[in-house]
Motif scaffolding. Sequence first.
Motif, PDB file in Angstrom:
ATOM      1  N   GLY A  16       0.781  -1.229   0.000  1.00 45.16           N
ATOM      2  CA  GLY A  16       0.000   0.000   0.000  1.00 45.16           C
ATOM      3  C   GLY A  16       0.810   1.275   0.000  1.00 45.16           C
ATOM      4  N   ALA A  17       2.105   1.198   0.247  1.00 48.59           N
ATOM      5  CA  ALA A  17       2.942   2.395   0.284  1.00 48.59           C
ATOM      6  C   ALA A  17       3.286   2.850  -1.127  1.00 48.59           C
ATOM      7  N   VAL A  18       3.445   4.165  -1.308  1.00 49.56           N
ATOM      8  CA  VAL A  18       4.160   4.669  -2.474  1.00 49.56           C
ATOM      9  C   VAL A  18       5.623   4.583  -2.077  1.00 49.56           C
ATOM     10  N   TYR A  19       6.324   3.656  -2.664  1.00 48.90           N
ATOM     11  CA  TYR A  19       7.577   3.112  -2.149  1.00 48.90           C
ATOM     12  C   TYR A  19       8.586   4.195  -1.751  1.00 48.90           C
ATOM     13  N   GLY A  20       8.922   4.196  -0.473  1.00 55.69           N
ATOM     14  CA  GLY A  20       9.935   5.100   0.044  1.00 55.69           C
ATOM     15  C   GLY A  20       9.434   6.489   0.380  1.00 55.69           C
ATOM     16  N   PHE A  21       8.166   6.801   0.042  1.00 54.99           N
ATOM     17  CA  PHE A  21       7.651   8.145   0.243  1.00 54.99           C
ATOM     18  C   PHE A  21       6.401   8.214   1.123  1.00 54.99           C
ATOM     19  N   LEU A  22       5.362   7.476   0.774  1.00 57.41           N
ATOM     20  CA  LEU A  22       4.068   7.634   1.434  1.00 57.41           C
ATOM     21  C   LEU A  22       3.669   6.351   2.161  1.00 57.41           C
ATOM     22  N   VAL A  23       3.354   6.486   3.448  1.00 56.26           N
ATOM     23  CA  VAL A  23       2.949   5.351   4.275  1.00 56.26           C
ATOM     24  C   VAL A  23       1.422   5.280   4.325  1.00 56.26           C
ATOM     25  N   PRO A  24       0.827   4.116   4.062  1.00 52.53           N
ATOM     26  CA  PRO A  24      -0.633   3.997   4.203  1.00 52.53           C
ATOM     27  C   PRO A  24      -1.059   4.173   5.649  1.00 52.53           C
ATOM     28  N   ASN A  25      -2.283   4.675   5.854  1.00 51.89           N
ATOM     29  CA  ASN A  25      -2.734   4.892   7.232  1.00 51.89           C
ATOM     30  C   ASN A  25      -3.227   3.620   7.908  1.00 51.89           C
ATOM     31  N   GLU A  26      -3.465   2.576   7.132  1.00 50.48           N
ATOM     32  CA  GLU A  26      -3.799   1.262   7.692  1.00 50.48           C
ATOM     33  C   GLU A  26      -3.593   0.214   6.604  1.00 50.48           C
ATOM     34  N   LEU A  27      -3.678  -1.062   6.987  1.00 53.12           N
ATOM     35  CA  LEU A  27      -3.463  -2.143   6.026  1.00 53.12           C
ATOM     36  C   LEU A  27      -4.612  -3.155   6.095  1.00 53.12           C
ATOM     37  N   PRO A  28      -5.691  -2.913   5.352  1.00 55.00           N
ATOM     38  CA  PRO A  28      -6.786  -3.888   5.301  1.00 55.00           C
ATOM     39  C   PRO A  28      -6.479  -5.003   4.293  1.00 55.00           C
ATOM     40  N   GLU A  29      -5.346  -5.678   4.517  1.00 56.19           N
ATOM     41  CA  GLU A  29      -4.863  -6.663   3.550  1.00 56.19           C
ATOM     42  C   GLU A  29      -5.498  -8.031   3.779  1.00 56.19           C
ATOM     43  N   ASN A  30      -5.506  -8.825   2.726  1.00 53.88           N
ATOM     44  CA  ASN A  30      -5.929 -10.218   2.819  1.00 53.88           C
ATOM     45  C   ASN A  30      -4.706 -11.111   3.003  1.00 53.88           C
ATOM     46  N   ASP A  31      -4.954 -12.374   3.284  1.00 53.11           N
ATOM     47  CA  ASP A  31      -3.855 -13.329   3.381  1.00 53.11           C
ATOM     48  C   ASP A  31      -3.201 -13.536   2.024  1.00 53.11           C
ATOM     49  N   ALA A  32      -1.959 -13.989   2.042  1.00 51.58           N
ATOM     50  CA  ALA A  32      -1.306 -14.414   0.807  1.00 51.58           C
ATOM     51  C   ALA A  32      -2.168 -15.485   0.136  1.00 51.58           C
ATOM     52  N   ASP A  33      -2.068 -15.554  -1.199  1.00 44.51           N
ATOM     53  CA  ASP A  33      -2.829 -16.504  -2.020  1.00 44.51           C
ATOM     54  C   ASP A  33      -4.316 -16.173  -2.082  1.00 44.51           C
ATOM     55  N   GLN A  34      -4.676 -14.953  -1.666  1.00 44.18           N
ATOM     56  CA  GLN A  34      -6.047 -14.472  -1.861  1.00 44.18           C
ATOM     57  C   GLN A  34      -6.014 -13.232  -2.750  1.00 44.18           C
ATOM     58  N   TRP A  35      -7.070 -13.072  -3.547  1.00 41.65           N
ATOM     59  CA  TRP A  35      -7.140 -11.902  -4.417  1.00 41.65           C
ATOM     60  C   TRP A  35      -7.355 -10.634  -3.599  1.00 41.65           C
ATOM     61  N   GLN A  36      -6.668  -9.566  -4.021  1.00 39.74           N
ATOM     62  CA  GLN A  36      -6.805  -8.251  -3.405  1.00 39.74           C
ATOM     63  C   GLN A  36      -6.956  -7.222  -4.527  1.00 39.74           C
ATOM     64  N   SER A  37      -7.334  -6.007  -4.174  1.00 39.16           N
ATOM     65  CA  SER A  37      -7.548  -4.996  -5.216  1.00 39.16           C
ATOM     66  C   SER A  37      -6.941  -3.659  -4.827  1.00 39.16           C
ATOM     67  N   TYR A  38      -6.477  -2.948  -5.853  1.00 41.20           N
ATOM     68  CA  TYR A  38      -6.090  -1.550  -5.733  1.00 41.20           C
ATOM     69  C   TYR A  38      -7.024  -0.707  -6.596  1.00 41.20           C
ATOM     70  N   ASP A  39      -7.447   0.431  -6.061  1.00 39.69           N
ATOM     71  CA  ASP A  39      -8.078   1.476  -6.845  1.00 39.69           C
ATOM     72  C   ASP A  39      -7.259   2.731  -6.611  1.00 39.69           C
ATOM     73  N   ILE A  40      -6.605   3.203  -7.669  1.00 42.27           N
ATOM     74  CA  ILE A  40      -5.618   4.270  -7.552  1.00 42.27           C
ATOM     75  C   ILE A  40      -6.013   5.422  -8.474  1.00 42.27           C
ATOM     76  N   THR A  41      -6.043   6.622  -7.929  1.00 43.32           N
ATOM     77  CA  THR A  41      -6.289   7.827  -8.715  1.00 43.32           C
ATOM     78  C   THR A  41      -5.040   8.687  -8.692  1.00 43.32           C
ATOM     79  N   LEU A  42      -4.545   9.058  -9.876  1.00 45.72           N
ATOM     80  CA  LEU A  42      -3.370   9.924  -9.973  1.00 45.72           C
ATOM     81  C   LEU A  42      -3.735  11.150 -10.798  1.00 45.72           C
ATOM     82  N   ILE A  43      -3.635  12.322 -10.167  1.00 47.10           N
ATOM     83  CA  ILE A  43      -3.903  13.597 -10.829  1.00 47.10           C
ATOM     84  C   ILE A  43      -2.698  14.488 -10.567  1.00 47.10           C
TER      85      ILE A  43
END
Length: 316
Positions: free
Chosen positions: A231-258
Amino acid sequence: MLRTLTLVTLTATSLSVYAEDRKPAVAPAATSLEGRWDLTVQSGNNTMPSWLEVTHSGHNTLVGRFVGSSGSARPISKVTFADGKLSFAIPPQWERATQDLVVNGTLEGDKLSGTMTTPAGQSVSWTGVRAPSLARTKQPNWGKSMDLFNGKDLKGWKAMGQTNQWVVENGVLKSPKSGSNIQTEQRFSDFKLHLEFKYPKGSNSGVYLRGRYEVQIVDSKGLEPQIDMLGAVYGFLVPNELPENDADQWQSYDITLIGRRVTVALNGKTIICDTTIPGITGGAIDSNEAEPGPIYLQGDHGPIEFRNIRITLPKE
């Protein structure tokens, strides 16, 4: 009586010193070096992207951050700058070496140039220009979404290395082992991106926005949010939480860049909200931040799978 007067005098002096300490500091004058710089490093016939940020700390000290062609943003404890000459040194990060990276350069007008001595002892040249602000004057009017991956083959994608290990099986884009990264043939500026991903335990990948800003994908189950975790923007931005699933489960990103402003949702929950990305991350295709770039998926850090990759662009 005399004793009383002495006490009053001491108390007044103490208050005077305290008041002096509480005076607001005068802001230091910014130097011509301060700001963000997009760097290009030349090593023989190879050209590599890099990035530098310089800011002040108090009245007399310059500090900063540096990004090389790989790894994450590294803090610079002190930047020396006098008579148009700059220098700094930072310890190695992921390099298998013990020496510092030493950077020397010259500022002429709005351009930088100089040399770097790598932790391996190699001397390379570099140039720099001021990074664009990428500020937008209005919000996009979004159009219809389109598929970037058709679920059948690699049409619209190209491997970024000599060996392409990416395959398509049952509507899934797979990298079964470490190998090449892969990118879209099309390039984009502002967008909304949806994708779903799955990794085995312990694996690592990432999605690069415009080919320059990595949103990290890595098995981070049970860990606190960090600057190089899921969830981090690598080396710059830390996510405020991690609602992650276990490994081997599908997960999703929805990302907006302006422009530089990014919003990241993991599994439907916003974890980074409309936050500025300072500069390129390690592994970027180049440092030309003003230009459109591809969506690129990391395939050189372990097995990874993607599906349902869709993008929404602003209307003309």
